[in-house]
Design a protein around this motif. Structure first.
Motif, mmCIF file in Angstrom:
data_model
loop_
_atom_site.group_PDB
_atom_site.id
_atom_site.type_symbol
_atom_site.label_atom_id
_atom_site.label_comp_id
_atom_site.label_asym_id
_atom_site.label_seq_id
_atom_site.Cartn_x
_atom_site.Cartn_y
_atom_site.Cartn_z
ATOM 1 N N LEU A 71 -8.752 -72.648 -68.068
ATOM 2 C CA LEU A 71 -9.799 -71.962 -67.322
ATOM 3 C C LEU A 71 -9.236 -71.302 -66.065
ATOM 4 C CD1 LEU A 71 -12.808 -71.352 -66.876
ATOM 5 C CD2 LEU A 71 -12.996 -73.559 -65.730
ATOM 6 N N SER A 72 -8.330 -71.985 -65.375
ATOM 7 C CA SER A 72 -7.724 -71.404 -64.166
ATOM 8 C C SER A 72 -6.946 -70.139 -64.488
ATOM 9 C CB SER A 72 -6.808 -72.440 -63.504
ATOM 10 O OG SER A 72 -7.517 -73.596 -63.154
ATOM 11 N N THR A 73 -6.246 -70.132 -65.628
ATOM 12 C CA THR A 73 -5.495 -68.947 -66.020
ATOM 13 C C THR A 73 -6.424 -67.773 -66.312
ATOM 14 O OG1 THR A 73 -3.714 -70.295 -66.930
ATOM 15 C CG2 THR A 73 -3.875 -68.036 -67.718
ATOM 16 N N VAL A 74 -7.531 -68.029 -67.009
ATOM 17 C CA VAL A 74 -8.478 -66.962 -67.334
ATOM 18 C C VAL A 74 -9.068 -66.362 -66.065
ATOM 19 C CG1 VAL A 74 -10.667 -66.449 -68.472
ATOM 20 C CG2 VAL A 74 -8.991 -67.925 -69.597
ATOM 21 N N ILE A 75 -9.487 -67.213 -65.145
ATOM 22 C CA ILE A 75 -10.130 -66.720 -63.922
ATOM 23 C C ILE A 75 -9.125 -65.995 -63.035
ATOM 24 C CG2 ILE A 75 -11.301 -67.437 -61.812
ATOM 25 C CD1 ILE A 75 -12.563 -69.676 -63.382
ATOM 26 N N PHE A 76 -7.930 -66.575 -62.875
ATOM 27 C CA PHE A 76 -6.946 -65.964 -61.981
ATOM 28 C C PHE A 76 -6.432 -64.638 -62.534
ATOM 29 C CE2 PHE A 76 -2.615 -65.346 -60.417
ATOM 30 C CZ PHE A 76 -2.830 -65.420 -59.048
ATOM 31 N N SER A 77 -6.224 -64.561 -63.836
ATOM 32 C CA SER A 77 -5.653 -63.352 -64.420
ATOM 33 C C SER A 77 -6.656 -62.215 -64.501
ATOM 34 C CB SER A 77 -5.108 -63.658 -65.820
ATOM 35 O OG SER A 77 -4.091 -64.643 -65.752
#
Length: 500
Positions: free
Chosen positions: A358-364
């Motif tokens: 989830l962190s990767t999706v939001i940050f990217s």
């Protein structure tokens, strides 16, 4: 000043990667020593598999309970492992102990439990150094078993001292003064500052066990559209993990009887070349396959998914080839194991990128989100708690099932020989993968026809739906709907943006 700190971090990262890889290979040597000693007691594959299962159980315990946040704890675990290794030097490797089979198996199981618990807890501790590189972790997973097996069976008298020599570099880094480490020294102020920058991680939410027992992990993976990929990855990890825990030691014993122990070096060289080829192919694909915490570009995602789904078939065919009687020459064994290593490495590279956190999706994709979508910290913390809970549950479930299947694989090895077990595993994996592909294709066809019957291509995203006005009652007979989660909102928006 900034460039000097960055240079220190790069050098420190390389030092830690080299020391961590050396320490993990030394731990693999200790594991193969205990398994070889168990085999020499009575040449029983079941007894050897039981010792391997005890090692796996202790590593699972270390990974779930003993990975604390104290950076200074690593030196204590490493020192304990070194002290536990010293008595093992007195064991006569590849020669039986003067005790019956099962008492000796119990003694070796206790040694395996302590060594695995201390060693894996030591490798997984938090350190004031940069994180271990992804390629180093893949090298440990691919080369650890064959490196330890080759060292123990080719140099049994020197394997204990060489294992200690491999453990020393990482232990020396753990005793390095923390004030001179590349990352800030641990402390409450520094840790709190990191927590403040992480935002929602400060909430430290904990989900109850009832959420898992009621199928929360299944619903979560279904909502993330990762259920099929996760079940495939978990099934492969369980089956292949149990095989590679039970097979290597009896296989080395067969080579010793045939006078072909140098074949182990050919197999190790084939694995090293396969790893080098996988990493070399990754270099020109850096624009598509970046770090594991970056998303694959949308136009390349279907191709990466197709390539990833081919790798389990290659691994199954390679297992089958390793057991075929007509392909037992050293060259064919090296080719089969090299193809298996290449496919397993490609699978290990692609799987984390096809299952972004989830962190990767939001940050990217944060710059693509609509202005009206607010990332509520409480909701984000709840989503992250769900993700961590599911990942922990899958890790423990895979470890327990592998632990249960390892003695079964050892028992089947004793009845069918190593080649028979490899042929059975390869055929079973191929049949299971073909059936899985057929079921997934049928399910997607049903879903595609259901989508065609709908009037709109995409349903309205949650922020486009008008909620009930204040003071208005819902229409009669309308059922209460569960509010859409944060990841639903983000993924539906990105999907709609891609097709517009």
């Amino acid at each position: 000043m900034f460039s000097e700190q960055r240079l220190d971090a790069v050098i420190g990262g390389r030092l830690l990667n080299a020391g961590w890889l050396s320490g993990s290979l030394g731990l693999s040597v200790l594991q193969m020593r205990l398994l070889a000693q168990s085999w020499s007691q009575g040449r029983e594959a079941l007894a050897t598999a039981l010792v391997a299962a005890v090692w796996l159980a202790s590593s699972l315990l270390a990974a779930t309970l003993l990975t604390g946040r104290r950076r200074s704890a690593a030196r204590y675990w490493g020192t304990g492992l070194l002290l536990c290794t010293l008595p093992q030097l007195a064991l006569p490797v590849l020669r039986p102990l003067p005790v019956p089979l099962w008492p000796a198996t119990l003694e070796l199981g206790l040694l395996a439990a302590f060594s695995s618990l201390l060693g894996n807890a030591w490798l997984l501790q938090r350190r004031p150094w940069p994180a271990v590189d992804e390629r180093i972790a893949l090298m440990r997973a691919a080369l650890g078993t064959m490196f330890g097996l080759s060292l123990v069976w080719l140099l049994p008298a020197w394997s204990g001292l060489l294992a200690i020599f491999c453990l020393l570099p990482l232990l020396a880094l753990d005793y390095w003064p923390e004030a001179r480490a590349p990352l800030p020294t641990p402390g409450r102020m520094v840790d709190n500052w990191f927590d403040l920058t992480e935002g929602a991680r400060r909430w430290r939410l904990q989900l109850t066990l009832d959420w898992l027992l009621q199928g929360g992990w299944w619903r979560y993976l279904t909502r993330r559209r990762q259920l099929g990929l996760v079940l495939l990855a978990s099934g492969l990890a369980i089956v292949l993990g149990s095989i590679w825990n039970a097979v290597p030691t009896p296989f080395a014993a067969i080579l010793q009887e045939q006078g072909a122990l140098p074949t182990l070096l050919w197999l190790l060289l084939a694995q090293a070349l396969a790893l080098g080829l996988a990493f070399a192919l990754q270099l020109p694909l850096r624009g598509m396959l970046g770090p594991s915490d970056r998303l694959i570009p949308e136009r390349w995602r279907p191709w990466c998914q197709a390539v990833a789904l081919c790798q389990p078939f290659v691994m199954a065919i390679s297992l089958l080839a390793l057991g075929l009687p007509n392909l037992q020459a050293p060259v064919w064994l090296a080719i089969s194991l090299g193809l298996y290593t290449l496919a397993a490495t490609a699978w290990g590279i692609l799987l984390p990128r096809l299952r972004p956190s989830l962190s990767t999706v939001i940050f990217s994709q944060r710059h693509l989100l609509p202005p009206g979508l607010s990332l509520d910290q409480g909701q984000l913390a709840y989503e992250r708690a769900q993700e961590e809970h599911v990942n922990r549950f899958l890790f423990v479930a895979e470890g327990l099932l592998t632990l249960l299947l390892t003695p079964l694989a050892g028992w089947l090895t004793g009845r069918w020989t190593v080649d028979g077990l490899l042929i059975f595993a390869g055929r079973s994996l191929l049949i299971g993968l073909v059936l899985l592909v057929g079921l997934v294709g049928l399910w997607q066809l049903i879903g595609y026809r259901a989508e065609e019957s709908q009037s709109a291509l995409f349903r309205p995203t949650p922020w486009e739906q008008l909620g009930p006005q204040k003071g208005q009652a819902p229409p009669p007979g309308a059922a209460a709907q569960e509010p859409a989660s944060l990841i639903d909102e983000i993924e539906h928006f990105l999907q709609k943006r891609h097709y517009e």
